[in-house]
Scaffold this motif. Structure first.
Motif, PDB file in Angstrom:
ATOM      1  N   ILE A 203       0.814  -1.206   0.000  1.00  0.00           N
ATOM      2  CA  ILE A 203       0.000   0.000   0.000  1.00  0.00           C
ATOM      3  C   ILE A 203       0.856   1.268   0.000  1.00  0.00           C
ATOM      4  N   TYR A 204       2.105   1.185   0.494  1.00  0.00           N
ATOM      5  CA  TYR A 204       2.997   2.345   0.519  1.00  0.00           C
ATOM      6  C   TYR A 204       4.006   2.314  -0.627  1.00  0.00           C
ATOM      7  N   SER A 205       3.731   1.569  -1.678  1.00  0.00           N
ATOM      8  CA  SER A 205       4.704   1.376  -2.753  1.00  0.00           C
ATOM      9  C   SER A 205       5.139   2.680  -3.417  1.00  0.00           C
ATOM     10  N   GLU A 206       4.261   3.685  -3.462  1.00  0.00           N
ATOM     11  CA  GLU A 206       4.620   4.956  -4.094  1.00  0.00           C
ATOM     12  C   GLU A 206       5.461   5.840  -3.174  1.00  0.00           C
ATOM     13  N   LEU A 207       5.625   5.423  -1.917  1.00  0.00           N
ATOM     14  CA  LEU A 207       6.369   6.241  -0.964  1.00  0.00           C
ATOM     15  C   LEU A 207       7.690   5.578  -0.626  1.00  0.00           C
ATOM     16  N   TYR A 209      11.911   6.421  -1.049  1.00  0.00           N
ATOM     17  CA  TYR A 209      12.679   7.654  -1.178  1.00  0.00           C
ATOM     18  C   TYR A 209      14.108   7.459  -1.673  1.00  0.00           C
ATOM     19  N   THR A 210      14.555   6.239  -1.865  1.00  0.00           N
ATOM     20  CA  THR A 210      15.923   6.023  -2.332  1.00  0.00           C
ATOM     21  C   THR A 210      15.966   5.422  -3.728  1.00  0.00           C
ATOM     22  N   GLU A 211      14.994   4.609  -4.044  1.00  0.00           N
ATOM     23  CA  GLU A 211      14.953   3.961  -5.356  1.00  0.00           C
ATOM     24  C   GLU A 211      13.520   3.535  -5.625  1.00  0.00           C
ATOM     25  N   ASN A 212      13.240   3.122  -6.846  1.00  0.00           N
ATOM     26  CA  ASN A 212      11.896   2.686  -7.170  1.00  0.00           C
ATOM     27  C   ASN A 212      11.553   1.409  -6.409  1.00  0.00           C
ATOM     28  N   HIS A 213      10.322   1.338  -5.966  1.00  0.00           N
ATOM     29  CA  HIS A 213       9.841   0.163  -5.239  1.00  0.00           C
ATOM     30  C   HIS A 213       9.920  -1.082  -6.119  1.00  0.00           C
ATOM     31  N   VAL A 214      10.314  -2.196  -5.502  1.00  0.00           N
ATOM     32  CA  VAL A 214      10.337  -3.496  -6.178  1.00  0.00           C
ATOM     33  C   VAL A 214       9.333  -4.406  -5.494  1.00  0.00           C
ATOM     34  N   SER A 215       8.447  -5.016  -6.270  1.00  0.00           N
ATOM     35  CA  SER A 215       7.482  -5.969  -5.722  1.00  0.00           C
ATOM     36  C   SER A 215       8.062  -7.369  -5.749  1.00  0.00           C
ATOM     37  N   ILE A 216       7.752  -8.160  -4.721  1.00  0.00           N
ATOM     38  CA  ILE A 216       8.222  -9.546  -4.725  1.00  0.00           C
ATOM     39  C   ILE A 216       7.578 -10.338  -5.847  1.00  0.00           C
ATOM     40  N   ALA A 217       6.410  -9.878  -6.323  1.00  0.00           N
ATOM     41  CA  ALA A 217       5.770 -10.555  -7.456  1.00  0.00           C
ATOM     42  C   ALA A 217       6.608 -10.435  -8.718  1.00  0.00           C
ATOM     43  N   ASN A 218       7.573  -9.521  -8.716  1.00  0.00           N
ATOM     44  CA  ASN A 218       8.440  -9.323  -9.875  1.00  0.00           C
ATOM     45  C   ASN A 218       9.730 -10.122  -9.786  1.00  0.00           C
ATOM     46  N   ILE A 219       9.918 -10.861  -8.708  1.00  0.00           N
ATOM     47  CA  ILE A 219      11.094 -11.721  -8.548  1.00  0.00           C
ATOM     48  C   ILE A 219      10.809 -13.060  -9.214  1.00  0.00           C
ATOM     49  N   SER A 220      11.806 -13.612  -9.863  1.00  0.00           N
ATOM     50  CA  SER A 220      11.634 -14.859 -10.614  1.00  0.00           C
ATOM     51  C   SER A 220      10.992 -15.959  -9.759  1.00  0.00           C
ATOM     52  N   GLY A 221       9.932 -16.553 -10.301  1.00  0.00           N
ATOM     53  CA  GLY A 221       9.255 -17.659  -9.638  1.00  0.00           C
ATOM     54  C   GLY A 221       8.240 -17.255  -8.589  1.00  0.00           C
ATOM     55  N   MET A 222       8.021 -15.924  -8.401  1.00  0.00           N
ATOM     56  CA  MET A 222       7.164 -15.484  -7.311  1.00  0.00           C
ATOM     57  C   MET A 222       5.783 -14.991  -7.752  1.00  0.00           C
ATOM     58  N   TRP A 223       5.603 -14.668  -9.011  1.00  0.00           N
ATOM     59  CA  TRP A 223       4.300 -14.142  -9.458  1.00  0.00           C
ATOM     60  C   TRP A 223       3.180 -15.114  -9.099  1.00  0.00           C
ATOM     61  N   GLU A 224       3.387 -16.384  -9.391  1.00  0.00           N
ATOM     62  CA  GLU A 224       2.342 -17.386  -9.185  1.00  0.00           C
ATOM     63  C   GLU A 224       2.150 -17.743  -7.708  1.00  0.00           C
ATOM     64  N   ARG A 225       3.030 -17.232  -6.834  1.00  0.00           N
ATOM     65  CA  ARG A 225       2.938 -17.514  -5.396  1.00  0.00           C
ATOM     66  C   ARG A 225       2.475 -16.296  -4.592  1.00  0.00           C
ATOM     67  N   THR A 226       2.177 -15.200  -5.273  1.00  0.00           N
ATOM     68  CA  THR A 226       1.958 -13.933  -4.576  1.00  0.00           C
ATOM     69  C   THR A 226       0.573 -13.356  -4.830  1.00  0.00           C
ATOM     70  N   ILE A 227      -0.071 -12.904  -3.743  1.00  0.00           N
ATOM     71  CA  ILE A 227      -1.216 -12.020  -3.851  1.00  0.00           C
ATOM     72  C   ILE A 227      -0.703 -10.610  -3.576  1.00  0.00           C
ATOM     73  N   PHE A 228      -0.785  -9.771  -4.586  1.00  0.00           N
ATOM     74  CA  PHE A 228      -0.309  -8.393  -4.531  1.00  0.00           C
ATOM     75  C   PHE A 228      -1.467  -7.504  -4.095  1.00  0.00           C
ATOM     76  N   ILE A 229      -1.267  -6.741  -3.011  1.00  0.00           N
ATOM     77  CA  ILE A 229      -2.327  -5.880  -2.474  1.00  0.00           C
ATOM     78  C   ILE A 229      -1.862  -4.428  -2.498  1.00  0.00           C
ATOM     79  N   ASN A 230      -2.738  -3.571  -2.983  1.00  0.00           N
ATOM     80  CA  ASN A 230      -2.428  -2.151  -3.036  1.00  0.00           C
ATOM     81  C   ASN A 230      -3.729  -1.359  -2.970  1.00  0.00           C
TER      82      ASN A 230
END
Length: 392
Positions: A203-207, A209-230
Motif C-alpha cells: 500500500i505504501y509502494s509509491e512512498l 525515497y531512495t529507489e523505485n519500489h520493487v514488488s516480490i511478485a516481480n522476482i523470478s518464480g514469485m508471481w504465481e505464489r503472490t497475492i499483490f495488495i495495493n
C-alpha cells in the motif's frame, strides 16, 4: 442467559493505536503525530470526477470485481510503475480498501491450523485477520540492527511443516523499512524451497525515497505464489474513499471473489469512478506528495541525530521509529507521559507487536510547521528525561 459472544472475537485485543487518539481528541492544544493518514486533501480533479459520477446518476452496483475500466487502468498502472502483468478480467479484484483484500486473501487461502508468518512490528490487522480466518499466526520479530528488514535466515527459522503463507508488509508501517531487490531475492529462495505463498501488502509502494519500489511478485518464480495488495489511500490521499485491490493467480482470485461477492457485493461506485481519474491523471499529484513527505522525513532524521535520539533512517512510507530504550520506560509509559506533559500524541511501538517495545511511531503525514512544533516539544521532553536520569 447463554453467552452471545464468540470467544475468538472476545480474545482479540482492540487496536493499541486508538487509546491515545481518544485522549488527544479531548485535550486542548494537543498535537497528534499518530494518524497514518495523508494530510493532503484528495486532489481536486479526482474529487471532481467523483462528484460528476454522482451528477450523472452513477449510483448503482458495479460488477462484483469492480468497474472493468478501473481494472484496466490498474493493469496499465502496475505495468507502467512496477513491470507487473495482471489480466484485468481474471486476475484482479477491486476491494473496500486494502484491509478487505488482506482479510479475504487469508480466508481464501488458509484452513484451520495452517500457520501464517507475520513479521513484526507491522500493521495491526494482520494478526487478528489470520486468527479470524482460522489460521495460527506465527510472529517473526524484526530487528533494529537489520533496519527492521526481513532476512532469509529469520524466515527459514520460523518455517514449520504447517507454514503456508508469509505476509510481507513493505514498505513498512510502523518502521518505514523497505526491502530492496537483493533482500527479496534472498527470501524468495526460501519461499520457493518450502513451497509457500505470499500476501504482499504494498500500500505504501509509491512512498519510497531512495529507489523505485520493487514488488516480490516481480522476482523470478514469485508471481504465481503472490497475492499483490495495493490501493489509493496513501498514494493518492484517498483514505475515506475506501478503495483497494488485489491481484494474483486466477485460482486464488476466484475464491477471494466469492467471499467478496457474498460479504461486500462491490466497492463504492463513486470511489471507483474517482480512482479511474486518479490513475489516468494523478501521477504528478503522487510525485508532489512524495516530495513533501521526503522533505519532512529528512528533517526528522536530521533533528533526531542532533538531539542524539537513536533512530535508523527510514526509506519508505511516512513513519519514523525512534528508539527510546535509554529512558528506562516502556513504549506505553513514554507515550503516555509525552502526551500528558507535552500534549503530543505518538503511538507506542508495542501497538504493532511485542518487538516494537522500546520504540515509538511518529507519522510525518503532517505539515512541516506542525512537525517542528511537535518535535520541539519532544526535544524538551527528552532533555527533561535525561536530566531526571542523571539525578537518580
Amino acid at each position: 442467559m447463554r453467552n452471545p459472544l464468540s470467544k475468538t472475537i472476545v480474545d482479540i485485543k482492540p487496536s493499541g493505536i486508538r487509546k491515545f487518539f481518544d485522549i488527544v481528541s479531548e485535550m486542548k492544544d494537543a498535537i497528534s503525530l499518530g494518524v497514518g493518514e495523508p494530510d493532503f486533501e484528495t486532489p481536486w480533479h479526482i474529487r471532481d470526477e467523483g462528484i460528476y459520477s454522482l451528477e450523472r446518476g452513477r449510483t448503482f452496483y458495479t460488477s462484483n470485481a469492480g468497474l472493468m475500466e478501473l481494472r484496466e487502468e490498474i493493469s496499465k498502472y502496475l505495468k507502467r510503475r512496477y513491470q507487473l502483468d495482471y489480466n484485468a478480467k481474471t486476475e484482479m479484484l477491486v476491494t473496500v480498501g486494502g484491509s478487505e483484500a488482506i482479510d479475504i486473501a487469508l480466508r481464501a487461502m488458509v484452513d484451520a491450523g495452517d500457520e501464517v508468518l507475520i513479521p513484526q512490528p507491522s500493521y495491526v490487522s494482520y494478526e487478528p485477520c489470520a486468527v479470524l480466518a482460522g489460521a495460527k499466526p506465527v510472529i517473526i520479530e524484526l530487528k533494529h540492527e537489520n533496519q527492521f528488514r526481513l532476512t532469509a535466515q529469520e524466515l527459514e527459522e520460523a518455517i514449520t511443516d504447517k507454514t503456508k503463507i508469509l505476509i510481507l508488509p513493505f514498505p513498512n508501517n510502523p518502521t518505514g523499512a523497505i526491502m530492496e531487490r537483493d533482500d527479496l531475492e534472498a527470501i524468495a529462495e526460501v519461499i520457493q524451497k518450502h513451497d509457500l505463498f505470499v500476501i504482499s501488502d504494498e500500500i505504501y509502494s509509491e512512498l519510497c525515497y531512495t529507489e523505485n519500489h520493487v514488488s516480490i511478485a516481480n522476482i523470478s518464480g514469485m508471481w504465481e505464489r503472490t497475492i499483490f495488495i495495493n490501493g489509493f489511500s496513501k498514494s493518492h490521499a484517498m483514505t475515506g474513499w475506501r478503495l483497494g485491490y488485489a491481484c494474483g493467480p486466477v485460482e486464488i482470485i476466484e475464491q477471494m471473489y466469492k467471499i467478496h461477492q457474498f460479504c461486500i457485493m462491490c466497492a463504492p461506485t463513486t470511489s471507483q469512478y474517482a480512482a479511474i481519474d486518479a490513475l489516468k491523471n494523478g501521477d504528478e499529484d503522487v510525485q508532489m506528495m512524495r516530495e513533501a513527505y521526503n522533505q519532512r522525513r529528512r528533517y526528522l532524521v536530521h533533528v533526531f541525530h542532533e538531539m542524539q535520539l537513536e533512530c535508523f533512517e527510514p526509506f519508505g512510507a511516512f513513519y519514523i521509529f525512534p528508539c527510546i530504550k535509554e529512558f528506562g520506560m516502556t513504549s506505553d509509559e513514554f507515550a503516555s507521559r509525552f502526551l500528558q506533559e507535552e500534549k503530543v500524541a505518538v503511538v507506542p511501538g508495542t501497538a504493532f507487536g511485542d518487538s516494537g517495545e522500546g520504540f515509538i511511531r511518529i507519522s510525518y503525514a503532517y505539515s512541516l510547521e506542525k512537525l517542528k512544533i511537535a518535535i520541539g516539544r519532544l526535544e524538551h521532553f527528552v532533555t527533561k528525561l535525561r536530566a531526571e536520569k542523571n539525578t537518580r
